[in-house]
Design a protein around this motif. Structure first.
Motif, short mmCIF file in Angstrom:
data_model
loop_
_atom_site.label_atom_id
_atom_site.label_comp_id
_atom_site.label_asym_id
_atom_site.label_seq_id
_atom_site.Cartn_x
_atom_site.Cartn_y
_atom_site.Cartn_z
N SER A 132 -17.86 -9.03 19.45
CA SER A 132 -19.28 -8.87 19.79
C SER A 132 -20.07 -8.34 18.61
CB SER A 132 -19.43 -7.93 20.99
OG SER A 132 -18.88 -8.52 22.16
N ASN A 133 -19.51 -7.37 17.92
CA ASN A 133 -20.19 -6.83 16.74
C ASN A 133 -20.28 -7.86 15.62
OD1 ASN A 133 -21.19 -4.05 16.98
ND2 ASN A 133 -19.08 -3.56 17.54
N ARG A 134 -19.25 -8.67 15.47
CA ARG A 134 -19.32 -9.72 14.47
C ARG A 134 -20.45 -10.70 14.77
NH1 ARG A 134 -18.25 -14.79 13.23
NH2 ARG A 134 -17.69 -15.31 15.39
N LEU A 135 -20.55 -11.09 16.04
CA LEU A 135 -21.61 -12.02 16.44
C LEU A 135 -23.00 -11.39 16.27
CD1 LEU A 135 -19.88 -13.47 19.60
CD2 LEU A 135 -20.43 -14.75 17.53
N LEU A 136 -23.11 -10.12 16.55
CA LEU A 136 -24.38 -9.44 16.34
C LEU A 136 -24.74 -9.38 14.85
CD1 LEU A 136 -23.98 -6.60 18.98
CD2 LEU A 136 -25.79 -8.34 18.97
N ASP A 137 -23.75 -9.26 14.01
CA ASP A 137 -24.01 -9.30 12.56
C ASP A 137 -24.46 -10.68 12.12
OD1 ASP A 137 -23.43 -6.62 12.24
OD2 ASP A 137 -21.34 -6.97 11.65
N VAL A 138 -23.89 -11.73 12.73
CA VAL A 138 -24.35 -13.09 12.46
C VAL A 138 -25.82 -13.23 12.86
CG1 VAL A 138 -24.10 -15.52 13.14
CG2 VAL A 138 -22.06 -14.12 12.71
N LEU A 139 -26.16 -12.70 14.03
CA LEU A 139 -27.54 -12.75 14.50
C LEU A 139 -28.47 -11.96 13.60
CD1 LEU A 139 -29.49 -13.70 16.70
CD2 LEU A 139 -28.82 -11.70 18.07
N GLU A 140 -28.03 -10.81 13.13
CA GLU A 140 -28.84 -10.00 12.23
C GLU A 140 -29.15 -10.76 10.93
OE1 GLU A 140 -30.83 -6.93 10.17
OE2 GLU A 140 -30.52 -7.28 12.31
N ARG A 141 -28.15 -11.39 10.38
CA ARG A 141 -28.37 -12.15 9.14
C ARG A 141 -29.33 -13.31 9.37
NH1 ARG A 141 -22.75 -11.15 8.66
NH2 ARG A 141 -22.22 -13.26 9.38
N ARG A 142 -29.21 -13.96 10.51
CA ARG A 142 -30.13 -15.05 10.80
C ARG A 142 -31.56 -14.55 10.92
NH1 ARG A 142 -31.85 -20.02 10.01
NH2 ARG A 142 -32.96 -20.88 11.80
N LEU A 143 -31.75 -13.45 11.62
CA LEU A 143 -33.09 -12.93 11.83
C LEU A 143 -33.68 -12.27 10.59
CD1 LEU A 143 -32.59 -11.55 15.43
CD2 LEU A 143 -34.05 -13.47 14.76
N ALA A 144 -32.84 -11.93 9.65
CA ALA A 144 -33.35 -11.44 8.36
C ALA A 144 -33.95 -12.58 7.55
CB ALA A 144 -32.22 -10.77 7.57
N ALA A 145 -33.52 -13.81 7.86
CA ALA A 145 -34.00 -14.97 7.12
C ALA A 145 -35.03 -15.79 7.88
CB ALA A 145 -32.81 -15.87 6.76
N SER A 146 -35.21 -15.52 9.18
CA SER A 146 -36.08 -16.33 10.02
C SER A 146 -36.79 -15.43 11.03
CB SER A 146 -35.23 -17.39 10.76
OG SER A 146 -36.01 -18.18 11.59
N GLN A 147 -38.04 -15.75 11.32
CA GLN A 147 -38.81 -14.94 12.26
C GLN A 147 -38.17 -14.94 13.65
OE1 GLN A 147 -41.32 -13.03 11.49
NE2 GLN A 147 -42.02 -12.41 13.51
N TYR A 148 -37.74 -16.11 14.07
CA TYR A 148 -37.04 -16.25 15.34
C TYR A 148 -35.67 -16.87 15.08
CZ TYR A 148 -41.51 -15.14 17.50
OH TYR A 148 -42.67 -14.50 17.88
N VAL A 149 -34.89 -17.05 16.12
CA VAL A 149 -33.51 -17.45 15.90
C VAL A 149 -33.40 -18.91 15.47
CG1 VAL A 149 -31.22 -17.64 16.92
CG2 VAL A 149 -32.69 -15.74 17.56
N GLY A 150 -34.07 -19.81 16.18
CA GLY A 150 -33.97 -21.22 15.84
C GLY A 150 -34.67 -21.56 14.55
N SER A 151 -35.83 -20.96 14.35
CA SER A 151 -36.65 -21.19 13.16
C SER A 151 -37.71 -20.09 13.14
CB SER A 151 -37.30 -22.58 13.22
OG SER A 151 -38.26 -22.62 14.26
N ASP A 152 -38.80 -20.33 12.43
CA ASP A 152 -39.90 -19.37 12.46
C ASP A 152 -40.77 -19.53 13.70
OD1 ASP A 152 -39.29 -17.93 10.16
OD2 ASP A 152 -40.32 -19.35 8.86
#
Length: 216
Positions: A132-152
């Motif tokens: 779960s923590n690994r997946l949350l880190d994946v999500l954190e990296r995505r959101l650091a690069a994008s306003q929302y998860v799919g895109s901006d």
């Protein structure tokens, strides 16, 4: 008219949020999984796997189960919350199915072993907490690069993920209550979604339900 068959779970709240965001008229039908109503014949006829949520569309007679497909259907039906074609569509869909195939199941298993299992199994809790923590880190990296998860742009990918993250914060505080403290992009995203009126309404689906009060 759209009919939503659902319950007060993260998966059950996903289509409710989408319906509110899209401002579609719908009727909520409570499927009380605590009382095994998901196995009643009338519901199995809509959802053969006996899982909530499910959706029925009076306009075309279509009956749909599986939350990810429901979100995709609602987006395509309205032309909103999901690009209609091209790379942008698949970029969004990959995050939708990342939630369906990864984040949701891992969080669900963690919640079971940490809260509901009669016998506490440290090896199982550690396994699902680590993933779960690994997946949350994946999500954190995505959101650091994008306003929302799919895109901006806000999309059904955000709608799919938010109820699950909110649920583990609320229901497993001893393990993941502080998950946003070291993930600033996730914190920013959570606060942004929590402020959306449609998210507030969708997250409150069936909040006033009791076994004595059947909805629709």
């Amino acid at each position: 008219m759209l009919h939503l068959y659902t319950w007060k779970t993260p998966n059950g709240r996903k289509p409710a949020i989408a319906l509110e965001e899209l401002q579609l008229d719908y009727v909520v039908h409570a499927v009380d999984i605590n009382n095994q109503q998901q196995f009643l014949p009338d519901f199995v006829a809509i959802s053969p796997n006996s899982k909530i949520p499910a959706l029925a569309d009076d306009s075309n007679g279509l009956k749909i189960f599986e939350s990810g497909v429901i979100l995709e259907y609602l987006a395509d039906r309205t032309g909103k919350l999901l690009p209609s074609s091209g790379a942008a569509r698949y970029e969004t869909l990959q995050w939708l199915y990342w939630q369906v195939g990864g984040l949701g199941p891992m969080f669900g298993q963690l919640a079971f072993f940490a809260n509901r299992a009669k016998e506490k199994m440290p090896i199982a809790i550690d396994r699902y907490l680590t993933e779960s923590n690994r997946l949350l880190d994946v999500l954190e990296r995505r959101l650091a690069a994008s306003q929302y998860v799919g895109s901006d742009d806000y999309s059904i990918a955000d709608i799919a993920i938010y109820p699950w993250v909110a649920s583990v914060i609320a229901n497993i505080p001893q393990l993941l209550g502080g998950l946003a403290a070291t993930r600033p992009s996730l914190k920013r995203w959570m606060e942004s979604l929590a402020a959306r009126p449609a998210v507030v309404k969708g997250m409150a689906v069936l909040s006033d339900y009791t076994p004595e009060k059947r909805i629709a």
